[in-house]
Design a protein around this motif. Structure first.
Motif, PDB file in Angstrom:
ATOM      1  N   MET A   1       0.841  -1.205   0.000  1.00  0.00           N
ATOM      2  CA  MET A   1       0.000   0.000   0.000  1.00  0.00           C
ATOM      3  C   MET A   1       0.873   1.250   0.000  1.00  0.00           C
ATOM      4  N   LEU A   2       2.004   1.171   0.691  1.00  0.00           N
ATOM      5  CA  LEU A   2       2.940   2.298   0.706  1.00  0.00           C
ATOM      6  C   LEU A   2       3.426   2.571  -0.728  1.00  0.00           C
ATOM      7  N   ARG A   3       3.766   1.512  -1.439  1.00  0.00           N
ATOM      8  CA  ARG A   3       4.186   1.675  -2.836  1.00  0.00           C
ATOM      9  C   ARG A   3       3.037   2.174  -3.700  1.00  0.00           C
ATOM     10  N   ALA A   4       1.811   1.778  -3.320  1.00  0.00           N
ATOM     11  CA  ALA A   4       0.642   2.202  -4.094  1.00  0.00           C
ATOM     12  C   ALA A   4       0.436   3.715  -4.007  1.00  0.00           C
ATOM     13  N   ILE A   5       0.917   4.330  -2.920  1.00  0.00           N
ATOM     14  CA  ILE A   5       0.785   5.784  -2.792  1.00  0.00           C
ATOM     15  C   ILE A   5       1.546   6.465  -3.923  1.00  0.00           C
ATOM     16  N   LYS A   6       2.680   5.889  -4.283  1.00  0.00           N
ATOM     17  CA  LYS A   6       3.478   6.469  -5.361  1.00  0.00           C
ATOM     18  C   LYS A   6       2.749   6.364  -6.692  1.00  0.00           C
ATOM     19  N   SER A   7       2.116   5.219  -6.955  1.00  0.00           N
ATOM     20  CA  SER A   7       1.549   5.052  -8.297  1.00  0.00           C
ATOM     21  C   SER A   7       0.103   5.533  -8.415  1.00  0.00           C
ATOM     22  N   ASN A   8      -0.720   5.375  -7.370  1.00  0.00           N
ATOM     23  CA  ASN A   8      -2.109   5.817  -7.534  1.00  0.00           C
ATOM     24  C   ASN A   8      -2.837   5.960  -6.200  1.00  0.00           C
ATOM     25  N   GLU A   9      -2.678   7.118  -5.628  1.00  0.00           N
ATOM     26  CA  GLU A   9      -3.281   7.366  -4.328  1.00  0.00           C
ATOM     27  C   GLU A   9      -4.814   7.376  -4.388  1.00  0.00           C
ATOM     28  N   THR A  10      -5.352   7.902  -5.500  1.00  0.00           N
ATOM     29  CA  THR A  10      -6.800   7.971  -5.649  1.00  0.00           C
ATOM     30  C   THR A  10      -7.407   6.574  -5.566  1.00  0.00           C
ATOM     31  N   ARG A  11      -6.797   5.646  -6.293  1.00  0.00           N
ATOM     32  CA  ARG A  11      -7.338   4.299  -6.302  1.00  0.00           C
ATOM     33  C   ARG A  11      -7.276   3.694  -4.901  1.00  0.00           C
ATOM     34  N   LEU A  12      -6.199   3.977  -4.203  1.00  0.00           N
ATOM     35  CA  LEU A  12      -6.050   3.436  -2.856  1.00  0.00           C
ATOM     36  C   LEU A  12      -7.214   3.904  -1.979  1.00  0.00           C
ATOM     37  N   GLU A  13      -7.554   5.171  -2.070  1.00  0.00           N
ATOM     38  CA  GLU A  13      -8.682   5.711  -1.294  1.00  0.00           C
ATOM     39  C   GLU A  13      -9.981   5.034  -1.726  1.00  0.00           C
ATOM     40  N   TYR A  14     -10.117   4.800  -3.026  1.00  0.00           N
ATOM     41  CA  TYR A  14     -11.323   4.155  -3.544  1.00  0.00           C
ATOM     42  C   TYR A  14     -11.357   2.656  -3.257  1.00  0.00           C
ATOM     43  N   LEU A  15     -10.295   2.143  -2.668  1.00  0.00           N
ATOM     44  CA  LEU A  15     -10.349   0.761  -2.198  1.00  0.00           C
ATOM     45  C   LEU A  15     -10.720   0.738  -0.722  1.00  0.00           C
ATOM     46  N   GLY A  16     -10.872   1.936  -0.159  1.00  0.00           N
ATOM     47  CA  GLY A  16     -11.280   2.007   1.241  1.00  0.00           C
ATOM     48  C   GLY A  16     -10.131   2.179   2.216  1.00  0.00           C
ATOM     49  N   THR A  17      -8.938   2.502   1.698  1.00  0.00           N
ATOM     50  CA  THR A  17      -7.772   2.642   2.574  1.00  0.00           C
ATOM     51  C   THR A  17      -7.342   4.102   2.643  1.00  0.00           C
ATOM     52  N   SER A  18      -7.004   4.558   3.845  1.00  0.00           N
ATOM     53  CA  SER A  18      -6.529   5.924   3.997  1.00  0.00           C
ATOM     54  C   SER A  18      -5.039   5.989   3.648  1.00  0.00           C
ATOM     55  N   ALA A  19      -4.731   6.706   2.570  1.00  0.00           N
ATOM     56  CA  ALA A  19      -3.332   6.820   2.135  1.00  0.00           C
ATOM     57  C   ALA A  19      -2.493   7.515   3.205  1.00  0.00           C
ATOM     58  N   ARG A  20      -3.096   8.489   3.879  1.00  0.00           N
ATOM     59  CA  ARG A  20      -2.354   9.213   4.917  1.00  0.00           C
ATOM     60  C   ARG A  20      -1.957   8.296   6.053  1.00  0.00           C
ATOM     61  N   ARG A  21      -2.878   7.414   6.404  1.00  0.00           N
ATOM     62  CA  ARG A  21      -2.601   6.505   7.500  1.00  0.00           C
ATOM     63  C   ARG A  21      -1.475   5.547   7.107  1.00  0.00           C
ATOM     64  N   VAL A  22      -1.535   5.049   5.879  1.00  0.00           N
ATOM     65  CA  VAL A  22      -0.496   4.145   5.402  1.00  0.00           C
ATOM     66  C   VAL A  22       0.859   4.853   5.423  1.00  0.00           C
ATOM     67  N   LEU A  23       0.865   6.107   4.970  1.00  0.00           N
ATOM     68  CA  LEU A  23       2.119   6.859   4.933  1.00  0.00           C
ATOM     69  C   LEU A  23       2.602   7.169   6.351  1.00  0.00           C
ATOM     70  N   LEU A  24       1.654   7.433   7.247  1.00  0.00           N
ATOM     71  CA  LEU A  24       2.036   7.738   8.631  1.00  0.00           C
ATOM     72  C   LEU A  24       2.723   6.537   9.286  1.00  0.00           C
ATOM     73  N   ILE A  25       2.191   5.349   9.039  1.00  0.00           N
ATOM     74  CA  ILE A  25       2.819   4.147   9.605  1.00  0.00           C
ATOM     75  C   ILE A  25       4.230   3.992   9.034  1.00  0.00           C
ATOM     76  N   GLY A  26       4.368   4.165   7.713  1.00  0.00           N
ATOM     77  CA  GLY A  26       5.681   4.084   7.078  1.00  0.00           C
ATOM     78  C   GLY A  26       6.625   5.135   7.646  1.00  0.00           C
ATOM     79  N   TYR A  27       6.089   6.316   7.872  1.00  0.00           N
ATOM     80  CA  TYR A  27       6.897   7.423   8.380  1.00  0.00           C
ATOM     81  C   TYR A  27       7.405   7.119   9.792  1.00  0.00           C
ATOM     82  N   MET A  28       6.518   6.538  10.614  1.00  0.00           N
ATOM     83  CA  MET A  28       6.928   6.194  11.983  1.00  0.00           C
ATOM     84  C   MET A  28       8.004   5.114  11.986  1.00  0.00           C
ATOM     85  N   ILE A  29       7.845   4.121  11.126  1.00  0.00           N
ATOM     86  CA  ILE A  29       8.864   3.067  11.047  1.00  0.00           C
ATOM     87  C   ILE A  29      10.186   3.684  10.612  1.00  0.00           C
ATOM     88  N   SER A  30      10.085   4.592   9.650  1.00  0.00           N
ATOM     89  CA  SER A  30      11.265   5.270   9.135  1.00  0.00           C
ATOM     90  C   SER A  30      11.944   6.092  10.241  1.00  0.00           C
TER      91      SER A  30
END
Lengths: 318, 247
Positions: free
Chosen positions: A187-216
């Motif tokens: 999903m993190l990689r999906a933010i790079k290619s198509n964030e809109t689609r990710l949202e339309y799958l029911g996933t919050s792109a911000r939340r996915v990025l926030l988790i990645g950011y915290m791990i980072s």
């Protein structure tokens, strides 16, 4: 997937083995390799964010957070243990990452990069100006900590910290690999290619990025604590923007397509610095600059991209 | 009589001087395939955008299964059971078709793992079945980027089906597809929808497609619904023929 080991994994295993064995023959390599491994852990965090297409120009703030966590413990609590420093450094950074992350994950690309830079410069200023607590630009000395209650002489300690760094690096490398292959990583990689689609799958792109950011941030903190222990000091320079630039530089040098790029890049960077600084004194940056130009022009996917490129050329020749 | 799945009441929205919705009232019934037709700029896509939360209407309300969904976030509406397929396929181009599908499956399940592999999801056989259903199973291990447009469209629809929606909104499912393949794709699609018991709303320009596959047709014109009825009724209406179909 087949059970065969991928070439890049094989190279990673060889690299980790070399880091374990080579310093036994050349003692000055113990610190060199420990630094490579510690910085590699930080750069893993940069590579994570690159998966989402985001470049942080302020990642040194987490590196500094980890380093100062160890330094403050030594200064205000006293004593300390390597395991404690690493754990605390990682956790403090992750919490800081959560706070900063809540702001930065709303932005993308240049805005994401610049907002990170701004946060990191605030931290740097605080470390520099709050002299009473931080000793300002002089930084705080980090006394040699124990490991699980055992104390060591400086000669032994350089090996102790090397192997601790190696263990941390291997665990981090494995963890990041697993993460990138997991649903969250995809999903993190999906933010790079198509964030809109990710949202339309029911996933919050911000939340996915926030988790990645915290791990980072967590990885940045661990690397920072390790470097503070290795160099026995934490200075505001750990959080300066040039440090952030250095981590991005290493990520590009190594290549962001695979977690091993972090270590390949860190090895190249630290080796050039180690040897060029010895022979060319003040011009080692020049060498690194030339190396980066060559990488961008001829190996845009970094060192780990070279094999692929070479492999394709060979295939074409047949 | 079939129950009402989606219900729009008095939807209004304008962009500057352009009225894209001027009092839209429409009920979508469970189990039907409803076609939306109308000239360019009539507000067809705007209606889909409002129904999925991408746009907030300036007036009116929209409900799904009796629950108010006006101006909710797209991801909230998706979770309730409305999926969307796009006019221009929206895929994760750097990932394989199967990875695309599994991301959708992981999204539907919620709280995705950060440690176990995506390919280890128990939904894999189900995703394979859906790819097979829309006829693109042979592309499963190819990067989405490598697929021809028609196939991308089908994967886009398969992604929506992977969410197990009650209602699927499709924006011109056969645009960009060679006319020879249109019938084939729509055949595959409508049988897949019937099999999965998914209600659908699709925007379409091709009247042959509408006649063949829609149960009901809603005619859009300058932000208003001009007529709703069976394809035969609508296509026989002289005003619709003149203003929308152009004959």
């Amino acid at each position: 997937m087949s059970g065969r080991i991928k070439p890049v994994t094989a190279v990673a295993i060889i690299f980790f083995l070399v880091s374990a064995v080579a310093p036994l023959f050349v003692s000055s390599w113990a610190t060199l390799f420990a630094l490579i491994l510690a910085k590699g852990i930080v750069v893993l965090g940069i590579i994570l964010l690159l998966q989402a297409g985001q470049v942080s120009f302020g990642h040194a703030m987490f590196f500094a957070t980890g380093a100062y966590t160890a330094a403050f413990w030594g200064k205000y609590v006293g004593g300390g243990d390597i395991v404690l420093f690493i754990a605390l450094g990682g956790i403090t950074s992750a919490v800081f990452g959560l706070i900063v992350g809540l702001f930065v994950v709303r932005y993308r690309e240049i805005f994401f990069g610049m907002l990170n830079l701004a946060f990191s410069m605030v931290l740097w200023s605080l470390l520099e100006k709050m002299f009473h607590y931080t000793n300002g630009a002089d930084g705080i000395r980090v006394p040699r900590p124990a490991l699980l209650g055992l104390s060591f002489t400086p000669e032994t300690f350089q090996y102790v910290i090397l192997y601790v760094s190696l263990l941390a690096a291997v665990v981090a490398f494995y963890g990041v690999q697993r993460y990138l292959e997991s649903p969250l990583g995809h999903m993190l990689r999906a933010i790079k290619s198509n964030e809109t689609r990710l949202e339309y799958l029911g996933t919050s792109a911000r939340r996915v990025l926030l988790i990645g950011y915290m791990i980072s941030a967590f990885l940045g903190g661990i690397g920072g604590a390790l470097v503070a222990i290795i160099q026995q000091i934490a200075t505001p320079e750990f959080g300066f923007w040039t440090k952030s630039g250095e981590f991005v530089f290493i990520a590009i040098l190594g290549g962001s397509a695979h977690a091993f790029g972090a270590f390949a890049g860190a090895a190249m960077f630290e080796c050039v610095r180690f040897y060029a600084a010895a022979h060319l004194a003040d011009t080692w940056q020049l060498i690194l600059g030339v190396v980066l130009i060559v990488i961008i022009l001829y190996a845009p996917n970094g060192l780990i991209g070279l094999r692929q490129r070479y492999g394709q050329a060979k295939q074409g020749g047949h | 009589m079939a129950s009402v799945l989606l219900s729009a009441k008095g939807i209004k929205i304008r962009f500057g001087g352009v009225v894209a919705a001027d009092g839209i009232d429409l009920d979508v019934l469970e189990g039907e395939n409803l076609a939306i037709i109308g000239p360019n700029g009539a507000g067809k896509t705007t209606f889909l955008n409002i129904s999925t939360g991408y746009l907030r209407p300036q007036a009116g309300s929209i409900s799904f299964l009796g629950q108010e969904i006006t101006a909710q976030l797209p991801r909230t509406i998706t979770k309730l059971g409305i999926a969307r397929a796009f006019q221009i396929p929206q895929l994760f181009l750097d990932q394989t078709v199967m990875e695309n599908m599994l991301i959708a499956a992981a999204s539907r399940l919620g709280s995705p793992s950060g440690f176990t592999a995506l390919s280890a999801l128990p939904e894999l056989p189900e995703m394979e079945r859906l790819l097979d259903l829309v006829g693109v199973k042979s592309y499963a291990s190819r990067k989405a980027r490598e697929l021809p447009e028609g196939q991308r469209k089908l994967v886009d629809i398969a992604l929506a089906l992977a969410l197990k929606p009650r209602l699927l909104l499709m924006d011109e499912p056969t645009s960009g597809v060679a006319s020879a393949e249109k019938l084939e794709i729509m055949d595959i699609l409508t049988s897949a929808l019937a099999k999965e018991k998914v209600t659908s709303v699709f925007v379409e320009h091709d009247m042959d497609m509408v006649e063949r596959y829609a149960h009901r047709v809603a005619v859009w014109n300058v932000g208003k619904i001009q007529k709703v009825g069976t394809p035969a009724e609508v296509l026989a209406d002289p005003k619709v023929r003149e203003q929308v179909i152009g004959i």
